[in-house]
Write an enzyme that holds these catalytic residues in place. Sequence first.
Site, short mmCIF file in Angstrom:
data_model
loop_
_atom_site.label_atom_id
_atom_site.label_comp_id
_atom_site.label_asym_id
_atom_site.label_seq_id
_atom_site.Cartn_x
_atom_site.Cartn_y
_atom_site.Cartn_z
N PRO A 38 0.85 -1.20 0.00
CA PRO A 38 0.00 0.00 0.00
C PRO A 38 0.88 1.25 0.00
O PRO A 38 1.84 1.33 0.77
CB PRO A 38 -0.76 -0.11 1.33
CG PRO A 38 0.09 -1.01 2.19
CD PRO A 38 0.79 -1.94 1.26
N ALA A 71 -3.65 3.78 1.32
CA ALA A 71 -4.44 4.06 2.52
C ALA A 71 -5.68 4.88 2.17
O ALA A 71 -5.59 5.93 1.54
CB ALA A 71 -3.57 4.83 3.52
N TYR A 195 0.01 5.95 12.78
CA TYR A 195 -1.34 6.49 12.59
C TYR A 195 -2.25 5.97 13.72
O TYR A 195 -1.77 5.31 14.65
CB TYR A 195 -1.84 6.16 11.18
CG TYR A 195 -0.94 6.80 10.14
CD1 TYR A 195 -0.93 8.19 9.96
CD2 TYR A 195 -0.01 6.06 9.40
CE1 TYR A 195 -0.07 8.80 9.06
CE2 TYR A 195 0.86 6.67 8.50
CZ TYR A 195 0.83 8.03 8.34
OH TYR A 195 1.70 8.65 7.46
N ARG A 242 -1.90 -4.56 8.95
CA ARG A 242 -0.49 -4.17 8.77
C ARG A 242 0.03 -3.56 10.06
O ARG A 242 -0.63 -2.67 10.63
CB ARG A 242 -0.38 -3.16 7.63
CG ARG A 242 1.05 -2.93 7.20
CD ARG A 242 1.14 -2.07 5.95
NE ARG A 242 2.25 -2.49 5.13
CZ ARG A 242 3.07 -1.65 4.49
NH1 ARG A 242 2.87 -0.35 4.55
NH2 ARG A 242 4.06 -2.09 3.76
N GLY A 311 9.49 -3.75 3.68
CA GLY A 311 10.46 -2.82 4.26
C GLY A 311 11.80 -2.89 3.58
O GLY A 311 12.72 -3.56 4.05
N GLY A 312 11.90 -2.25 2.43
CA GLY A 312 13.19 -2.13 1.76
C GLY A 312 13.72 -3.43 1.15
O GLY A 312 14.92 -3.57 0.95
C1 PHB Z 1 2.03 5.31 5.66
O1 PHB Z 1 3.20 5.57 5.86
O2 PHB Z 1 1.56 4.25 6.03
C2 PHB Z 1 1.18 6.33 5.01
C3 PHB Z 1 1.76 7.39 4.36
C4 PHB Z 1 0.94 8.35 3.77
C5 PHB Z 1 -0.42 8.22 3.84
C6 PHB Z 1 -0.99 7.15 4.49
C7 PHB Z 1 -0.19 6.20 5.07
O3 PHB Z 1 -1.21 9.13 3.24
#
Ligand code: PHB
Length: 379
Positions: A38, A71, A195, A242, A311-312
């Site tokens: 995502p 997202a 978040y 996640r 992750g990378g």
């Molecule tokens: C995230 O790092 O998961 C992420 C970044 C930007 C967004 C939403 C989620 O707008």
Amino acid sequence: MEEQREEIYESGTIGIIPLLTPYKMGKFDLSHRVVLAPQSRLRSYNFTAQPHAILYYSQRTTPGGFLIGEASGISDTAQGYPNTPGIWTKEHVEAWKPIVNAVHEKGGIFFCQLWHAGRVSNYSYQPNGSPPISCTDQPIKSEFHIDGSDGASFPPPHRLTVEEISQVINDFRNAAKNAIEAGFDGVEIHGANGYLVDQFMKDQVNDRTDEYGGSLANRCRFPLQLVEAVADEIGADRVGIRLSPYADYNDSGDSNPEALGFYMAEALNKYNILYCHVIEPRMVTQFEKLATRKSLLPMRNAFRGTFIVAGGYDGEDGNNVISQGGADLVAFGRLFLANPDLPRRFELISTLNKYDRSTFYTFDPVVGYTDYPFLDSNK
Ligand code: PHB
């Protein structure tokens, strides 16, 4: 799952590209293990998915490939950046439909990521200019963010009451229902990167003294209640989550990420959800990278469903983690963004397009979005 892992060991990796072996994820037959991670691209004007996303996602679709959408805000308090899509209104649902259709037409499996920014937001994104919401009333400390803002732009959030927490859970439930109505095959709960959901889990953010704060069980109560509600709404076999226990992005550190990650991985089993998707911290040196890759094994071993890592990763790391049984699937963000035909490139062990960071978050509907070339540019 065990059986599938053994199959890979037994057949050996010579002549096989582990990332390109099939995998059965619940009822979904995946033809390979290269997942589109995502990624917010900030091109959803007016918080609504746009027609240019049809091309973007279908470019990255392969038959039997698994894609996780960017997202998508679950309510009118969920946004924190410009031009991120929503999934809380009928209009949002209608906007997503042709995008989901295009992915399905090419045989892809597409999940919607359900997101709430929590305190990573400011008055301008909130209804009636209210403060953003969180588990705490403490603002994010100074830090730069993807839209170029810094910590000074993040006001003290409103600390959710227990009653308001139930309302947010309902909002997630409604968003999950909407995602299914839009045609998505399932949803991923965004519980990572500092978040809202992650804010509850992390002890350096969550300062509550009620049943949603303090002990691990209390801090994980909100994410687990969300999982339960969303699974109840659409079926556990269509729900993933996640997590990023190790990340301190958006000022979201935890004093014991190993314990947090392990607790969640184990606790999730109760709900029989489809997958757990874990982000590893960005690592600088190869030595650190190896050490960190290993750190997810306790989570991997504790969780009984499909385990996705991100992750990378590059192709080599991805093949290694699959062949060693460290994960079932690997999600690629920046590499997939810049290489719409990433699985094909892994198959041919070909060179990769380089990503251009400067166009990650521009609002342009083409440049840095749908103009990365395919190997075979006729496609
Ligand atoms: C995230 O790092 O998961 C992420 C970044 C930007 C967004 C939403 C989620 O707008």
